[in-house]
Every structure is written in structure tokens, then in C-alpha cells.
Design an enzyme around this catalytic site. Structure first.
Site, PDB file in Angstrom:
ATOM      1  N   GLU A   1     -13.287 -40.805 -16.029  1.00 11.11           N
ATOM      2  CA  GLU A   1     -12.873 -39.089 -16.506  1.00 11.11           C
ATOM      3  C   GLU A   1     -11.359 -39.174 -16.657  1.00 11.11           C
ATOM      4  OE1 GLU A   1     -14.305 -36.732 -13.100  1.00 11.11           O
ATOM      5  OE2 GLU A   1     -16.124 -36.705 -14.014  1.00 11.11           O
TER       6      GLU A   1
ATOM      7  N   ASN B   1     -17.896 -34.654 -21.834  1.00 12.01           N
ATOM      8  CA  ASN B   1     -18.761 -35.733 -21.489  1.00 12.01           C
ATOM      9  C   ASN B   1     -20.409 -35.699 -21.848  1.00 12.01           C
ATOM     10  OD1 ASN B   1     -20.141 -37.525 -19.981  1.00 12.01           O
ATOM     11  ND2 ASN B   1     -19.042 -37.162 -18.043  1.00 12.01           N
TER      12      ASN B   1
ATOM     13  N   GLY C   1     -28.089 -45.259 -17.699  1.00 17.01           N
ATOM     14  CA  GLY C   1     -29.419 -45.469 -18.770  1.00 17.01           C
ATOM     15  C   GLY C   1     -30.966 -45.857 -18.175  1.00 17.01           C
TER      16      GLY C   1
ATOM     17  N   TYR D   1     -27.870 -32.846 -18.500  1.00 14.57           N
ATOM     18  CA  TYR D   1     -28.061 -31.693 -17.706  1.00 14.57           C
ATOM     19  C   TYR D   1     -28.942 -30.805 -18.637  1.00 14.57           C
ATOM     20  CZ  TYR D   1     -24.697 -33.522 -14.231  1.00 14.57           C
ATOM     21  OH  TYR D   1     -24.055 -34.283 -13.268  1.00 14.57           O
TER      22      TYR D   1
END
Length: 155
Positions: free
Chosen positions: A27, A124, A93, A131
């Protein structure tokens, strides 16, 4: 690949902090992790624990986790706040994040909470796409605000 999802325990904390640091690097904020191992352990397993977590492990090695706490919204009531959902880079993944996220959804349901919330960085795209598969509502227009321990002490 046999992935085991279980409740985190105090002995997991050093590994969880390693993954938190990995997330901070991803991040672009590696210097923002300032919590000590002792503080982290106390916050999860001390006299007044404030967080809980589920870990994902393969052959006894933790390769991801989902850390949460309960917050209260004056608009919505008690909600689960997903602080971190982390899967180490080499295991992304492989549906491990899905297993952890769905365990958090189950926890929210079992606790009878009014919902769950979390944050995702606007750049991101892999996380946002993940999501979106759950038809999550991703809000715009809210800015994060905070005061550090140092700032509070100086006020």
C-alpha cells in the site's frame, strides 16, 4: 492445496505483524506500521482485547488473515469492521482471500450484526474487483481523518 481457516491465537502475532508489514509495503506506506509486537498482542489477547482474527494456513504456515473488530454506527447499529484482509503475495489468486472474506461474512451473520464495513484504496483495482464480486457498496466522498498518539499528546 489444503487451506485451514482457524481463529488466530497469541502465538500467531509475530507472523501476523510480518503480513501487516507486507501489506503496508504493497500500500506504499511501509513506515506507517509503528505498533510493537507487545502492543499488538495486548490489543488482541490482553485484559481488554479489541480485535479478533481468522488465519489461513497451509501446512501450519500462516499465509493470510482477516482481522476485525466490532464498531457502532449511530445510523446502522453494531457492525463488523474488517480492518485487514491479507494474503501473502505468493498465495494471491488462489481463492484464499475468498475463504477468509466468506468466513468474515459468516461471523457477521452469526453475531447478528447489522452489516460489515471496510476500506479499500481507490487505486487498488484487484481488491475493488474482488469486493465487486460480492456486490459490495463502495462509497465515494468520504475522507479519512486521524490524529496520531503524538498529535493527541501535543494538544
Amino acid at each position: 492445496m489444503n487451506v485451514n481457516i482457524r481463529v488466530a491465537n497469541k502465538q500467531d502475532c509475530p507472523r501476523l505483524l510480518e503480513l501487516i508489514t507486507e501489506l503496508a509495503v504493497y500500500e506504499k506506506a511501509p513506515d506507517e506500521v509503528t505498533v510493537t509486537l507487545q502492543e499488538f498482542e495486548d490489543a488482541g489477547f490482553g485484559n481488554r482485547p479489541v480485535w479478533k482474527a481468522f488465519v489461513a494456513e497451509i501446512d501450519g504456515v500462516i499465509i493470510g488473515f482477516a482481522l476485525y473488530y466490532i464498531r457502532y454506527s449511530t445510523w446502522k447499529g453494531s457492525r463488523l469492521y474488517l480492518e485487514d484482509l491479507i494474503v501473502t503475495e505468493e498465495h494471491r489468486g488462489k481463492r484464499i482471500g475468498k475463504l477468509l472474506f466468506e468466513r468474515i461474512i459468516t461471523e457477521t451473520r452469526e453475531m447478528g450484526l447489522s452489516g460489515m464495513v471496510w476500506q479499500v484504496l481507490d487505486w487498488n483495482e484487484p481488491a475493488i474487483n474482488f469486493y465487486n464480486k460480492y456486490q459490495a457498496s463502495i462509497e465515494a466522498g468520504w475522507l479519512n481523518a486521524s490524529l496520531s498518539k503524538e498529535q493527541i499528546l501535543n494538544l
